[in-house]
Scaffold this active site. Structure first.
Site, mmCIF file in Angstrom:
data_model
loop_
_atom_site.group_PDB
_atom_site.id
_atom_site.type_symbol
_atom_site.label_atom_id
_atom_site.label_comp_id
_atom_site.label_asym_id
_atom_site.label_seq_id
_atom_site.Cartn_x
_atom_site.Cartn_y
_atom_site.Cartn_z
ATOM 1 N N CYS A 45 -8.658 8.182 -15.293
ATOM 2 C CA CYS A 45 -9.762 8.082 -16.203
ATOM 3 C C CYS A 45 -9.211 7.940 -17.424
ATOM 4 O O CYS A 45 -9.381 7.336 -18.476
ATOM 5 C CB CYS A 45 -10.779 8.733 -15.927
ATOM 6 S SG CYS A 45 -11.711 8.490 -14.389
HETATM 7 C C1 BEZ Z 1 -8.940 9.907 -11.720
HETATM 8 O O1 BEZ Z 1 -9.678 9.480 -12.460
HETATM 9 O O2 BEZ Z 1 -7.458 10.295 -11.878
HETATM 10 C C2 BEZ Z 1 -9.509 10.204 -10.226
HETATM 11 C C3 BEZ Z 1 -10.764 10.630 -10.058
HETATM 12 C C4 BEZ Z 1 -11.169 10.938 -8.753
HETATM 13 C C5 BEZ Z 1 -10.465 10.803 -7.746
HETATM 14 C C6 BEZ Z 1 -9.137 10.455 -7.901
HETATM 15 C C7 BEZ Z 1 -8.650 10.282 -9.328
#
Ligand code: BEZ
Length: 212
Positions: A45
């Site tokens: 994100c």
């Molecule tokens: C991320 O945004 O990096 C992420 C969020 C939840 C699970 C895996 C990755």
């Protein structure tokens, strides 16, 4: 609630990193992109929001307003935004909704209980100026979206909203487009003065009509 292409996107008010917003007021007459994130302080994100901030000029050029969402509260968003700006070398200046009560996530179908009981999936909705939903994509938390592809879809949507054309596989702005099946070839020749190439009666190409 499930949301489908062609539906009118629901309006809402929400707390965001930039204060309370009314969704429709925020969009005004622009196109809109609302996209959800599983949670704050997550690595994928962080890169997606940084990329979105870096593409600010591209979104502005296309008259698109972006609005992100995560299920964490505003104070957490603000700390995370500092990290995004630092690590992605950008300035996040679009709002991130603090959807801790899942109100907006439920309206837009961003919760997929069999993927996660509590976190939103990685969805992205494109909304036209008339507030109808034009695109919905959903990725799992483990896969970051491709924002060059998002811009490409915006280009296609904005073109096909105004001309009787569709865009073929892997099309990019500036390339030839397809005449929609509803237009006969004689009518297409009149409508598209740059020329129509008929490969088959149902497969006709013309240069992109809205560029010189
Ligand atoms: C991320 O945004 O990096 C992420 C969020 C939840 C699970 C895996 C990755």
């Amino acid at each position: 609630m499930s949301l489908h292409l062609g539906d009118v996107a629901p309006n809402f008010t929400a707390n965001t990193s930039l204060g309370e917003i009314d969704f429709y007021e925020y969009l005004g007459d622009s196109w809109g992109i609302l996209f959800s994130h599983p949670a704050d302080y997550t690595p994928v994100c962080t890169t997606e929001l940084g990329r979105t901030a870096s593409l600010k000029a591209e979104f502005e050029k296309r008259n698109v307003k972006v609005l992100a969402l995560s299920v964490d509260p505003v104070d957490k968003h603000l700390g995370w935004i500092s990290d995004i700006n630092e690590t992605q070398n950008c300035t996040v200046d679009f709002p991130i909704i603090a959807d801790d009560d899942r109100k907006v996530s439920n309206l837009f179908d961003f919760l997929h209980p069999n993927a996660s009981a509590t976190l939103t999936v990685r969805s992205l909705v494109i909304i036209a100026p008339d507030k109808t939903v034009k695109l919905i994509i959903t990725y799992p938390a483990s896969t970051g979206r491709n924002f060059v592809e998002v811009l490409r879809v915006v280009d296609s949507l904005q073109l096909t909203a105004n001309y009787s054309v569709a865009t073929p596989v892997d099309w990019k702005a500036g390339e030839n487009v397809i005449v929609v099946p509803a237009i006969s070839t004689p009518d297409a020749i009149k409508k598209f003065p740059k020329g129509v190439e008929e490969i088959k009666p149902y497969l006709r190409y013309t240069p992109q009509p809205n560029i010189d």
